[in-house]
Scaffold this motif. Structure first.
Motif, PDB file in Angstrom:
ATOM      1  N   HIS A 194       0.841  -1.211   0.000  1.00  0.00           N
ATOM      2  CA  HIS A 194       0.000   0.000   0.000  1.00  0.00           C
ATOM      3  C   HIS A 194       0.869   1.250   0.000  1.00  0.00           C
ATOM      4  O   HIS A 194       0.597   2.219  -0.725  1.00  0.00           O
ATOM      5  CB  HIS A 194      -0.912  -0.014   1.222  1.00  0.00           C
ATOM      6  CG  HIS A 194      -1.677   1.259   1.420  1.00  0.00           C
ATOM      7  ND1 HIS A 194      -2.628   1.708   0.532  1.00  0.00           N
ATOM      8  CD2 HIS A 194      -1.601   2.207   2.401  1.00  0.00           C
ATOM      9  CE1 HIS A 194      -3.118   2.857   0.951  1.00  0.00           C
ATOM     10  NE2 HIS A 194      -2.508   3.181   2.084  1.00  0.00           N
ATOM     11  N   ILE A 224       2.437   1.749  -3.455  1.00  0.00           N
ATOM     12  CA  ILE A 224       1.474   2.329  -4.396  1.00  0.00           C
ATOM     13  C   ILE A 224       1.289   3.826  -4.115  1.00  0.00           C
ATOM     14  O   ILE A 224       1.178   4.632  -5.045  1.00  0.00           O
ATOM     15  CB  ILE A 224       0.134   1.574  -4.314  1.00  0.00           C
ATOM     16  CG1 ILE A 224       0.327   0.129  -4.817  1.00  0.00           C
ATOM     17  CG2 ILE A 224      -0.944   2.261  -5.135  1.00  0.00           C
ATOM     18  CD1 ILE A 224      -0.826  -0.786  -4.534  1.00  0.00           C
ATOM     19  N   THR A 266      -7.117  -0.431  -1.642  1.00  0.00           N
ATOM     20  CA  THR A 266      -5.960  -1.267  -1.981  1.00  0.00           C
ATOM     21  C   THR A 266      -5.970  -2.592  -1.230  1.00  0.00           C
ATOM     22  O   THR A 266      -5.643  -3.628  -1.800  1.00  0.00           O
ATOM     23  CB  THR A 266      -4.660  -0.503  -1.672  1.00  0.00           C
ATOM     24  OG1 THR A 266      -4.676  -0.085  -0.307  1.00  0.00           O
ATOM     25  CG2 THR A 266      -4.525   0.703  -2.566  1.00  0.00           C
ATOM     26  N   LEU A 318      -4.061  -1.066  -9.922  1.00  0.00           N
ATOM     27  CA  LEU A 318      -4.547  -0.098  -8.937  1.00  0.00           C
ATOM     28  C   LEU A 318      -4.216   1.334  -9.363  1.00  0.00           C
ATOM     29  O   LEU A 318      -5.054   2.239  -9.238  1.00  0.00           O
ATOM     30  CB  LEU A 318      -3.924  -0.398  -7.573  1.00  0.00           C
ATOM     31  CG  LEU A 318      -4.626  -1.495  -6.778  1.00  0.00           C
ATOM     32  CD1 LEU A 318      -3.801  -1.908  -5.582  1.00  0.00           C
ATOM     33  CD2 LEU A 318      -6.007  -1.040  -6.324  1.00  0.00           C
TER      34      LEU A 318
END
Length: 624
Positions: A472, A475, A501, A537
């Motif tokens: 996470h 990202i 996420t 994502l």
């Protein structure tokens, strides 16, 4: 007089300079020049170095003497200037001027040292504040638990006080001399009791009458409900016929006829939701077994997917010979076609090949399903809760008696018993169920093993879930580099998109995306690994950029996170964003960021754990 003083000082400087060993240096230099050996040269160099050092010291001493003499001359000149002044105070101040200047300089040095000291103290305070901020999270968790305990203790304290007051009042009453008044009160209570008993008989009779009336009303309402149920079933059947004819009209609007029976089937769908909304007959399910909502937009995507399915079958015909080879999972041509989509007819075969390739020697182990009754109670309870939450709109997962539900239960319990260090985590049920749509029970089990142990990073599904927290943060870092406006908007609203996420990463997008889109994501995940999830994502956030920036409140963003992935039926747009529009970044870059983020996450968790242990120790000491 001033000129005489200056001439005298200059003569002194000349004498001091002429007394230096400069002339002796030249005499030594003349003698050493006649020597030719290397040792003599070395001694000569050493002597030169000594002479240079001596001269430097002499120059510094002369400089200090010149400065001192200059100060004396300035002071004498000023004294001569102000000696004729009539004001005695001014002469006195001028006479002490140098003393005051020295005192002020010493005070200035002291203030500078204090400033450096305070600067160090400020830096230390900043470091200590950062350390305390890390401990705040643990303190907040402990504070919540302690608040609950305090409330419980307060409730117990109140109840004990009430009991104590009651006992004291009774004791004082019994010890008082007014026993006669209590006897009179008892007689009054007896009379009131008789009156209440009479009222109770009357109420009992009224209750019996109401129960009889209720039974009659219940029978009447049940009869009405049966009639309305028949009417709703008739209307639902008619609605299903209308939807079926509407789908035929939509599908026949293309230039080329499409076989409707291969795209849409009418089957029995017996979930409790379907029983309460539509009849048991005439529900629309797609070719995978999922319920289709009668939406024109949905049907358009279904038609487009069916058309692309035939194109994919043509593309994959050229790779029929190399599908079973060992080089297939590393083939660039296969990678390109997997991103374009695996045909429905080839997906069971290709998933089987990719799972065997990822397992390697581990595939030789035998699949031995664990008995659900003999497994760990906590795992069994959690698995049982998640079974009916898995694909509730699928005809083979809609109730507990379905065979697919039994297979899913055995797979999850077997995995938890086989790998106790991982156990069971929510999200595994969605992955195993996706495999059960195309594979048998044993290969679905091995597919789950591959996803958890081989494709996902370490720590995704354990108790601490460190792996998901690390990804996470990776990202978030990549989003700041690629789409800083979205990242800054989240920071401005103090919003963390981990709600999006975490669910996406743990379920490989199965619980977030529509079914067909999730299958395409699973195709690339099995072929390329976890790195594609990071791309997807980032692509999802980029695709919804305008709507995300339009949200002005945190709660509005959280609500949009829950729904924005559910309508992503356009698979081609998602894959174009993920593998085309995003700037290129390698797996090595992701791995490097993971190393840095893992160290930070582990340090923070260790600090919180230490703080919890300290608080627990203090609590135990207080209890003792």
């Amino acid at each position: 007089h001033q000129q005489q003083q200056q001439q005298h000082s200059s003569r002194q400087i000349k004498r001091s300079f002429s007394s230096t060993p400069r002339f002796a240096f030249f005499r030594k230099n003349t003698k050493l020049a006649n020597e030719s050996s290397s040792k003599v040269d070395e001694r000569y160099i050493e002597q030169l170095q000594d002479e240079i050092c001596f001269l430097r010291k002499a120059v510094s001493e002369r400089d200090s003497n010149i400065v001192h003499l200059y100060k004396q001359n300035v002071a004498k000149a000023a004294m001569i200037t102000y000696s004729s002044a009539a004001d005695v105070e001014k002469r006195h101040l001028f006479a002490n001027r140098s003393v005051l200047v020295d005192e002020l300089q010493s005070q200035l040095k002291a203030e500078h040292s204090k400033a450096e000291k305070y600067k160090g103290m400020y830096t230390e305070s900043l470091d200590s504040r950062n350390e305390k901020a890390v401990l705040v999270a643990g303190l907040q968790a402990q504070l919540f638990d302690r608040t609950k305990n305090v409330q419980q203790l307060e409730e117990q304290n109140v109840s004990l006080k009430q009991e104590l007051d009651l006992s004291n009042s009774l004791l004082s009453t019994m010890e008082s001399s007014d026993k006669l008044a209590m006897q009179v009160e008892c007689e009054t209570l007896k009379k009131e009791n008789e009156i209440l008993q009479e009222d109770n008989r009357f109420l009992s009779e009224e209750k019996m009458k109401l129960e009889e009336h209720f039974k009659e009303e219940k029978m009447r309402l049940e009869a009405q409900f049966k009639e309305s149920k028949k009417e709703s079933e008739r209307l639902a059947s008619k609605l299903a016929e209308l939807v079926h004819s509407h789908m035929k009209l939509l599908l026949s609007s293309t230039e080329r006829e499409v076989d409707v029976s291969s795209l849409v089937q009418w089957r029995e769908f017996s979930t409790w939701e379907a029983q309460n909304t539509l009849s048991k007959e005439g529900l629309v399910v797609d070719s995978y077994g999922f319920k289709i909502l009668p939406s024109v937009t949905m049907l358009e995507f279904v038609k487009a997917e069916e058309k692309q399915e035939k194109e994919r079958e043509k593309w994959w015909k050229d790779l029929d010979a190399s599908i079973g080879s060992e080089n297939f999972p590393e083939s660039k041509a296969a990678k390109t076609l997997v991103r374009k989509g695996i045909p429905r007819s080839l997906r069971p075969l290709l998933w089987n090949i990719l799972i065997r390739h990822r397992l390697g020697d581990e595939f030789g182990n035998k699949y031995e399903p664990s008995d659900f009754e003999d497994s760990l109670s906590e795992i069994s309870k959690q698995v049982e809760l998640d079974l009916l939450r898995t694909f509730p709109t699928h005809k083979d997962f809609c109730n507990g008696n379905c065979e697919k539900i039994q297979q899913l239960r055995r797979i999850l319990v077997t995995f938890a018993n086989k790998y106790p260090d991982v156990g069971y985590c929510q999200g595994m049920n969605m992955i195993a169920a996706m495999f059960l749509l195309f594979l048998d029970e044993e290969m679905s089990y091995w597919g789950l093993v591959v996803c958890i142990n081989n494709l996902q990073p370490i720590g995704y599904y354990d108790h601490s879930m460190v792996g998901v927290q690390v990804d996470h943060r990776v990202i978030k870092s990549l989003l700041m580099e690629r789409s800083s406006d979205i990242s800054n908007h989240f920071k401005k609203l103090n919003v963390d998109f981990n709600l999006l996420t975490f669910n996406f990463l743990l379920t490989v997008g199965i619980d977030s995306l529509p079914t067909v889109t999730a299958m395409r994501v699973m195709d690339t995940f099995l072929f390329e690994g976890n790195k594609v999830l990071v791309r997807f994502l980032l692509a999802i956030l980029r695709m919804h950029r305008d709507k995300l920036l339009a949200c002005t409140e945190a709660m509005e963003l959280f609500a949009y996170f829950r729904t924005m992935t559910k309508e992503m039926h356009d698979v081609n747009a998602l894959f174009q964003f993920a593998f085309g529009d995003l700037k290129h970044f390698t797996k090595k870059k992701i791995d490097d960021k993971r190393v840095d983020m893992r160290m930070k996450v582990e340090d923070e968790m260790a600090a919180v754990q230490r703080r919890r242990e300290e608080l627990q120790t203090k609590r135990n000491e207080k209890l003792q």
